[in-house]
Design a protein around this motif. Structure first.
Motif, mmCIF file in Angstrom:
data_model
loop_
_atom_site.group_PDB
_atom_site.id
_atom_site.type_symbol
_atom_site.label_atom_id
_atom_site.label_comp_id
_atom_site.label_asym_id
_atom_site.label_seq_id
_atom_site.Cartn_x
_atom_site.Cartn_y
_atom_site.Cartn_z
ATOM 1 N N LEU A 99 0.853 -1.187 -0.085
ATOM 2 C CA LEU A 99 -0.002 -0.126 -0.130
ATOM 3 C C LEU A 99 0.802 1.413 0.078
ATOM 4 O O LEU A 99 0.522 2.462 -0.712
ATOM 5 N N PHE A 100 2.080 1.308 0.940
ATOM 6 C CA PHE A 100 2.989 2.473 0.877
ATOM 7 C C PHE A 100 3.465 2.631 -0.763
ATOM 8 O O PHE A 100 3.418 3.652 -0.951
ATOM 9 N N LEU A 101 3.807 1.492 -1.028
ATOM 10 C CA LEU A 101 4.545 1.471 -2.684
ATOM 11 C C LEU A 101 3.554 2.257 -3.564
ATOM 12 O O LEU A 101 3.727 3.045 -4.441
ATOM 13 N N LEU A 102 2.075 1.792 -3.477
ATOM 14 C CA LEU A 102 1.245 2.137 -4.453
ATOM 15 C C LEU A 102 0.893 3.605 -4.387
ATOM 16 O O LEU A 102 0.999 4.653 -5.172
ATOM 17 N N VAL A 103 0.688 4.023 -2.786
ATOM 18 C CA VAL A 103 0.462 5.402 -2.719
ATOM 19 C C VAL A 103 1.675 6.231 -3.185
ATOM 20 O O VAL A 103 1.458 7.293 -3.914
ATOM 21 N N GLY A 104 2.900 5.837 -2.851
ATOM 22 C CA GLY A 104 4.242 6.713 -3.322
ATOM 23 C C GLY A 104 4.232 6.494 -4.744
ATOM 24 O O GLY A 104 4.697 7.935 -5.231
ATOM 25 N N HIS A 105 4.013 5.730 -5.370
ATOM 26 C CA HIS A 105 4.049 5.783 -6.927
ATOM 27 C C HIS A 105 3.059 6.536 -7.453
ATOM 28 O O HIS A 105 3.301 7.458 -8.456
ATOM 29 N N ILE A 106 1.805 6.673 -6.827
ATOM 30 C CA ILE A 106 0.777 7.596 -7.360
ATOM 31 C C ILE A 106 1.162 9.043 -7.415
ATOM 32 O O ILE A 106 1.012 9.897 -8.062
ATOM 33 N N ILE A 107 1.701 9.537 -5.993
ATOM 34 C CA ILE A 107 1.985 10.788 -5.675
ATOM 35 C C ILE A 107 3.468 10.914 -6.569
ATOM 36 O O ILE A 107 3.600 12.165 -7.088
ATOM 37 N N GLY A 108 4.123 10.146 -6.683
ATOM 38 C CA GLY A 108 5.498 10.174 -7.474
ATOM 39 C C GLY A 108 5.228 10.560 -8.996
ATOM 40 O O GLY A 108 5.933 11.309 -9.388
ATOM 41 N N ASN A 109 4.015 9.903 -9.529
ATOM 42 C CA ASN A 109 3.798 10.334 -10.959
ATOM 43 C C ASN A 109 3.221 11.643 -11.039
ATOM 44 O O ASN A 109 3.264 12.222 -12.313
ATOM 45 N N ARG A 110 2.774 12.367 -10.014
ATOM 46 C CA ARG A 110 2.304 13.673 -9.959
ATOM 47 C C ARG A 110 3.544 14.723 -9.778
ATOM 48 O O ARG A 110 3.316 16.015 -9.541
ATOM 49 N N HIS A 111 4.727 14.089 -9.440
ATOM 50 C CA HIS A 111 5.876 14.853 -9.377
ATOM 51 C C HIS A 111 5.650 15.992 -8.181
ATOM 52 O O HIS A 111 6.262 17.156 -8.221
ATOM 53 N N ARG A 112 5.385 15.546 -6.891
ATOM 54 C CA ARG A 112 5.228 16.024 -5.873
ATOM 55 C C ARG A 112 6.078 15.810 -4.725
ATOM 56 O O ARG A 112 6.442 14.677 -4.678
ATOM 57 N N PRO A 113 6.799 16.747 -4.324
ATOM 58 C CA PRO A 113 7.614 16.524 -2.970
ATOM 59 C C PRO A 113 6.773 15.933 -1.938
ATOM 60 O O PRO A 113 5.607 16.190 -1.780
ATOM 61 N N ILE A 114 7.515 15.127 -1.104
ATOM 62 C CA ILE A 114 6.731 14.566 0.194
ATOM 63 C C ILE A 114 7.296 14.673 1.303
ATOM 64 O O ILE A 114 8.403 14.979 1.389
ATOM 65 N N SER A 115 6.603 14.640 2.474
ATOM 66 C CA SER A 115 6.954 14.533 3.851
ATOM 67 C C SER A 115 6.615 13.496 4.517
ATOM 68 O O SER A 115 5.299 13.088 4.194
ATOM 69 N N ILE A 116 7.366 12.388 5.039
ATOM 70 C CA ILE A 116 6.968 11.332 5.550
ATOM 71 C C ILE A 116 6.908 11.425 7.149
ATOM 72 O O ILE A 116 8.270 11.842 7.667
ATOM 73 N N ASN A 117 5.924 11.159 7.911
ATOM 74 C CA ASN A 117 6.140 11.206 9.406
ATOM 75 C C ASN A 117 5.174 9.819 9.911
ATOM 76 O O ASN A 117 4.070 9.819 9.475
ATOM 77 N N ASN A 118 5.815 9.123 10.704
ATOM 78 C CA ASN A 118 5.238 7.982 10.978
ATOM 79 C C ASN A 118 4.565 7.188 10.083
ATOM 80 O O ASN A 118 5.087 6.853 9.102
ATOM 81 N N GLU A 119 3.121 7.191 10.110
ATOM 82 C CA GLU A 119 2.514 6.427 9.143
ATOM 83 C C GLU A 119 1.694 7.336 8.366
ATOM 84 O O GLU A 119 0.522 7.088 7.927
ATOM 85 N N THR A 120 2.036 8.526 8.006
ATOM 86 C CA THR A 120 1.511 9.428 7.087
ATOM 87 C C THR A 120 2.692 9.883 5.955
ATOM 88 O O THR A 120 3.542 9.830 6.063
ATOM 89 N N ILE A 121 1.939 10.443 4.845
ATOM 90 C CA ILE A 121 2.648 11.041 3.796
ATOM 91 C C ILE A 121 1.681 12.328 3.441
ATOM 92 O O ILE A 121 0.652 12.273 3.255
ATOM 93 N N SER A 122 2.654 13.359 3.545
ATOM 94 C CA SER A 122 2.161 14.592 3.119
ATOM 95 C C SER A 122 2.582 15.308 1.857
ATOM 96 O O SER A 122 3.694 15.125 1.537
ATOM 97 N N PHE A 123 1.896 16.063 1.167
ATOM 98 C CA PHE A 123 2.522 16.705 0.084
ATOM 99 C C PHE A 123 1.584 18.007 -0.369
ATOM 100 O O PHE A 123 0.319 17.884 0.028
ATOM 101 N N PRO A 124 2.125 18.867 -0.897
ATOM 102 C CA PRO A 124 1.469 20.045 -1.048
ATOM 103 C C PRO A 124 0.800 19.984 -2.252
ATOM 104 O O PRO A 124 0.926 19.294 -3.307
#
Length: 165
Positions: A99-124
């Motif tokens: 699930l982490f990989l799938l969500v990361g892949h989807i966000i990455g395809n939108r070229h968004r920087p991310i912030s990783i904290n515990n069990e969350t991913i945030s992006f602008p």
């Protein structure tokens, strides 16, 4: 206009500088330069402080400003503050590496920087309407995550050097 070539330090990383800044702050003799995250990445920028004082930044290439940086030039003390921005946070209900990989892949395809904290991913995000877009993109896993939009000072994960489109 004041031309600035270097930052004196950061009040969150240098205890001595933080102490000096507190003394200046008590006397109210400092200026605040409010910058977006994108503006903070620029080495050349002309901007006015909160009180209208004109500043030109001419930093060495690759130098990025950080929230809490202090500029000490002649008789001026200038505090750099990063403006909050809208962010979308994905909270995972389960600890599932796929699930982490799938969500990361989807966000990455939108070229968004991310912030990783515990069990969350945030992006602008630029607008609340992007919540609907990401709900559609996450449709396969929407029951396994919670999505929230808020305003915060977004600091990308240190190894995430991406550009936004």
């Amino acid at each position: 206009m004041l031309i600035v070539n270097a930052v004196s330090g950061n009040i969150y990383e240098n205890a001595e500088l933080a102490k000096k800044f507190q003394e200046v702050k008590q006397h109210g003799t400092f200026r605040r330069l409010l910058l977006s995250r994108i503006e903070m990445e620029k080495s050349r920028l002309r901007k006015k402080t909160e009180d209208g004082f004109d500043i030109g930044l001419a930093l060495e290439p690759g130098k990025r400003l950080q929230h809490g940086d202090i500029i000490l030039e002649s008789s001026e003390t200038i505090l750099i503050e990063q403006l909050p921005e809208k962010t979308l946070t994905v909270k995972f209900k389960d600890s599932d590496p796929e699930l982490f990989l799938l969500v990361g892949h989807i966000i990455g395809n939108r070229h968004r920087p991310i912030s990783i904290n515990n069990e969350t991913i945030s992006f602008p995000i630029l607008d609340d309407s992007e919540m609907e877009l990401f709900q559609r993109l996450f449709h396969e896993v929407i029951d396994k995550i919670d999505l929230t939009v808020d305003e915060q000072r977004f600091i990308p994960h240190v190894s995430m050097d991406v550009h936004e489109h």
